[in-house]
Write an enzyme that holds these catalytic residues in place. Structure first.
Site, short mmCIF file in Angstrom:
data_model
loop_
_atom_site.label_atom_id
_atom_site.label_comp_id
_atom_site.label_asym_id
_atom_site.label_seq_id
_atom_site.Cartn_x
_atom_site.Cartn_y
_atom_site.Cartn_z
N HIS A 51 91.47 -15.63 18.25
CA HIS A 51 91.05 -14.67 17.05
C HIS A 51 89.64 -15.63 16.57
O HIS A 51 89.68 -16.63 16.43
CB HIS A 51 91.93 -14.60 15.88
CG HIS A 51 91.47 -13.59 14.86
ND1 HIS A 51 91.32 -12.16 15.11
CD2 HIS A 51 91.01 -13.78 13.60
CE1 HIS A 51 91.08 -11.68 14.00
NE2 HIS A 51 90.53 -12.37 12.96
N SER A 52 88.74 -14.72 16.21
CA SER A 52 87.27 -14.97 15.83
C SER A 52 86.85 -16.27 16.71
O SER A 52 86.79 -15.94 17.61
CB SER A 52 87.73 -15.78 14.44
OG SER A 52 86.43 -15.82 13.75
N VAL A 53 86.64 -17.39 16.18
CA VAL A 53 85.93 -18.58 16.98
C VAL A 53 86.99 -18.90 18.15
O VAL A 53 86.60 -19.06 19.31
CB VAL A 53 85.66 -19.75 16.34
CG1 VAL A 53 86.92 -20.39 15.61
CG2 VAL A 53 84.97 -20.93 17.25
N GLY A 92 90.32 -11.22 19.43
CA GLY A 92 90.40 -10.30 18.20
C GLY A 92 89.15 -10.87 17.36
O GLY A 92 88.96 -12.04 17.04
#
Length: 256
Positions: A90-92, A118
């Site tokens: 998720h994200s980074v 995500g």
């Protein structure tokens, strides 16, 4: 919780059919996903990437670039790839999972059965805001208030901020200094998850992942902001479990 050097395993499941390797978002740690383990099917063993500078690894020097992350994550996954596996980030953490999968493909190594990412614009889409790792403490705290996802108690407690901000800056630096290197599409089915109210990632920048997914692409949108994976956790976790179990079933059928 048992732990290897790079992967924290909240619940050991030696009879699981498949492993789910999860890469947390900026500032996250194994604890961010620990509650997921007991909610997932016993057929799935969850492992969470535990970077230096947090929890049990608090006193170790933090990683500051994707080029530092990928070899460590890749080598440690290979040591545990004794059964089929799926990557999630998720994200980074989405970038980390993607680059690890690219590394395996480039080296001709065993690929994940599925990639789930995500809350992150496609790798080739540049970040169009001032780098957060360069903000002053006050500016960074203000941005975190806007983002949501960071407990209010952390943002209002100087002692906790002193511990939290350095690792957050390190993760933002990994994210914001990342530069996409052109290459072939990923030979792994890819599912992208997004939050409908996420100010960081528009549906258009999420859809742009499609050009990197040579083996199939799907986009799923959820109510919530950047941290929709927790705000809408029941639905998100059910979908992730479904993807992982379907991948496991396909692997078992292929081996039969």
């Amino acid at each position: 919780m048992s732990k290897t050097e790079w992967w924290a395993v909240p619940e050991r499941r030696p009879n699981a059919d498949i492993r789910l390797f999860a890469f947390p978002y900026a500032g996250g740690s194994a604890g961010s996903f620990r509650p997921w383990a007991r909610r997932l099917s016993p057929r799935i063993e969850l492992s969470v990437f535990q970077m230096p500078g947090r929890e049990e690894r608090y006193h170790e020097p933090m990683l500051l670039s994707m080029d530092q992350v990928v070899p460590q994550a890749s080598n440690s996954i290979l040591q545990r790839a004794d059964r089929p596996y799926v990557l999630f980030g998720h994200s980074v953490g989405a970038l980390m999972a993607y680059e690890v999968a690219r590394h395996f493909m480039a080296q001709g190594l065993r690929l994940p059965l599925h990639l789930i990412v995500g809350g992150k614009r496609a790798p080739h889409v540049p970040i169009d805001r001032k780098p957060m790792h360069e903000l002053s403490d006050r500016e960074l705290i203000d941005r975190l208030h806007q983002f949501g996802g960071t407990p209010k108690a952390v943002l209002e407690t100087p002692e906790l901020l002193e511990l939290f901000l350095p690792r957050l800056r390190a993760d933002f630096q990994i994210n914001e200094t990342y530069r996409y290197r052109a290459g072939p599409g990923l030979a792994v089915p890819t599912t992208v998850l997004g939050g409908m109210e996420d100010s960081e990632t528009s549906q258009q920048t999420l859809q742009a992942w499609q050009q990197h997914a040579a083996a199939g692409f799907q986009l799923r949108m959820y109510q919530g902001g950047h941290f929709f994976i927790h705000q809408n956790e029941d639905r998100v976790l059910a979908d992730i479990q479904g993807i992982v179990l379907n991948a496991a079933q396909s692997a078992l059928a292929g081996a039969a």
